[in-house]
Design a protein around this motif. Structure first.
Motif, PDB file in Angstrom:
ATOM      1  N   UNK A  42     -15.382  72.685   0.347  1.00 14.86           N
ATOM      2  CA  UNK A  42     -15.279  72.965  -1.072  1.00 14.86           C
ATOM      3  C   UNK A  42     -14.501  71.854  -1.762  1.00 14.86           C
ATOM      4  N   UNK A  43     -14.473  71.898  -3.077  1.00 18.10           N
ATOM      5  CA  UNK A  43     -13.713  70.897  -3.825  1.00 18.10           C
ATOM      6  C   UNK A  43     -12.272  71.375  -3.990  1.00 18.10           C
ATOM      7  N   UNK A  44     -11.414  70.452  -4.325  1.00 15.94           N
ATOM      8  CA  UNK A  44     -10.015  70.812  -4.570  1.00 15.94           C
ATOM      9  C   UNK A  44      -9.917  71.799  -5.731  1.00 15.94           C
ATOM     10  N   UNK A  45     -10.691  71.587  -6.776  1.00 16.20           N
ATOM     11  CA  UNK A  45     -10.648  72.469  -7.951  1.00 16.20           C
ATOM     12  C   UNK A  45     -11.111  73.882  -7.594  1.00 16.20           C
ATOM     13  N   UNK A  46     -12.204  73.994  -6.866  1.00 13.59           N
ATOM     14  CA  UNK A  46     -12.703  75.318  -6.463  1.00 13.59           C
ATOM     15  C   UNK A  46     -11.706  76.033  -5.562  1.00 13.59           C
ATOM     16  N   UNK A  47     -11.052  75.291  -4.670  1.00 15.77           N
ATOM     17  CA  UNK A  47     -10.054  75.891  -3.795  1.00 15.77           C
ATOM     18  C   UNK A  47      -8.848  76.358  -4.612  1.00 15.77           C
ATOM     19  N   UNK A  48      -8.422  75.557  -5.569  1.00 10.66           N
ATOM     20  CA  UNK A  48      -7.305  75.947  -6.443  1.00 10.66           C
ATOM     21  C   UNK A  48      -7.663  77.207  -7.231  1.00 10.66           C
ATOM     22  N   UNK A  51      -7.416  80.215  -4.848  1.00  9.84           N
ATOM     23  CA  UNK A  51      -6.023  80.598  -4.616  1.00  9.84           C
ATOM     24  C   UNK A  51      -5.436  81.325  -5.821  1.00  9.84           C
ATOM     25  N   UNK A  52      -5.719  80.823  -7.010  1.00 11.88           N
ATOM     26  CA  UNK A  52      -5.207  81.449  -8.233  1.00 11.88           C
ATOM     27  C   UNK A  52      -5.777  82.858  -8.396  1.00 11.88           C
ATOM     28  N   UNK A  53      -7.059  83.029  -8.147  1.00  9.90           N
ATOM     29  CA  UNK A  53      -7.693  84.342  -8.263  1.00  9.90           C
ATOM     30  C   UNK A  53      -7.141  85.317  -7.227  1.00  9.90           C
ATOM     31  N   UNK A  54      -6.911  84.816  -6.022  1.00 14.22           N
ATOM     32  CA  UNK A  54      -6.345  85.655  -4.959  1.00 14.22           C
ATOM     33  C   UNK A  54      -4.943  86.101  -5.329  1.00 14.22           C
ATOM     34  N   UNK A  55      -4.134  85.170  -5.806  1.00 14.72           N
ATOM     35  CA  UNK A  55      -2.759  85.507  -6.204  1.00 14.72           C
ATOM     36  C   UNK A  55      -2.736  86.483  -7.380  1.00 14.72           C
ATOM     37  N   UNK A  56      -3.740  86.429  -8.240  1.00 15.64           N
ATOM     38  CA  UNK A  56      -3.812  87.319  -9.400  1.00 15.64           C
ATOM     39  C   UNK A  56      -4.340  88.703  -9.030  1.00 15.64           C
ATOM     40  N   UNK A  57      -4.773  88.871  -7.772  1.00 18.04           N
ATOM     41  CA  UNK A  57      -5.236  90.181  -7.317  1.00 18.04           C
ATOM     42  C   UNK A  57      -6.691  90.484  -7.612  1.00 18.04           C
ATOM     43  N   UNK A  58      -7.459  89.469  -7.959  1.00 16.50           N
ATOM     44  CA  UNK A  58      -8.866  89.705  -8.325  1.00 16.50           C
ATOM     45  C   UNK A  58      -9.730  90.221  -7.172  1.00 16.50           C
ATOM     46  N   UNK A  59      -9.269  90.069  -5.950  1.00 16.27           N
ATOM     47  CA  UNK A  59     -10.064  90.493  -4.792  1.00 16.27           C
ATOM     48  C   UNK A  59      -9.450  91.697  -4.076  1.00 16.27           C
ATOM     49  N   UNK A  60      -8.402  92.258  -4.648  1.00 20.67           N
ATOM     50  CA  UNK A  60      -7.701  93.371  -3.999  1.00 20.67           C
ATOM     51  C   UNK A  60      -8.607  94.577  -3.739  1.00 20.67           C
ATOM     52  N   UNK A  61      -9.618  94.756  -4.560  1.00 24.64           N
ATOM     53  CA  UNK A  61     -10.514  95.901  -4.363  1.00 24.64           C
ATOM     54  C   UNK A  61     -11.369  95.770  -3.101  1.00 24.64           C
TER      55      UNK A  61
END
Length: 65
Positions: A42-48, A51-61
């Motif tokens: 993946x690209x650095x931007x997509x990985x960033x 990580x941001x989405x994971x930290x924000x809880x977007x995948x907690x469900x």
């Protein structure tokens, strides 16, 4: 540290069942430690963004409780 070396989270401790990551030739690569032959590129931007989405809880469900 060699940027091409695989790294894993310190939360993994001695467990070999974790996601590993490395930066290589301008891309980010991810793999499961117990399935090292399968690598996601993946690209650095997509990985960033991931990580941001994971930290924000977007995948907690998707987690089981």
């Amino acid at each position: 540290m060699d940027r091409s070396a695989w790294q894993k989270s310190s939360f993994s401790e001695a467990n070999n069942n974790c996601v590993e990551v490395r930066a290589l030739e301008g891309t980010i690569e991810l793999r499961e430690s117990d399935d090292a032959d399968t690598i996601i590129h993946t690209t650095r931007r997509e990985f960033a963004d991931l990580l941001q989405s994971t930290q924000a809880g977007e995948f907690d469900h998707h987690t089981s409780t």
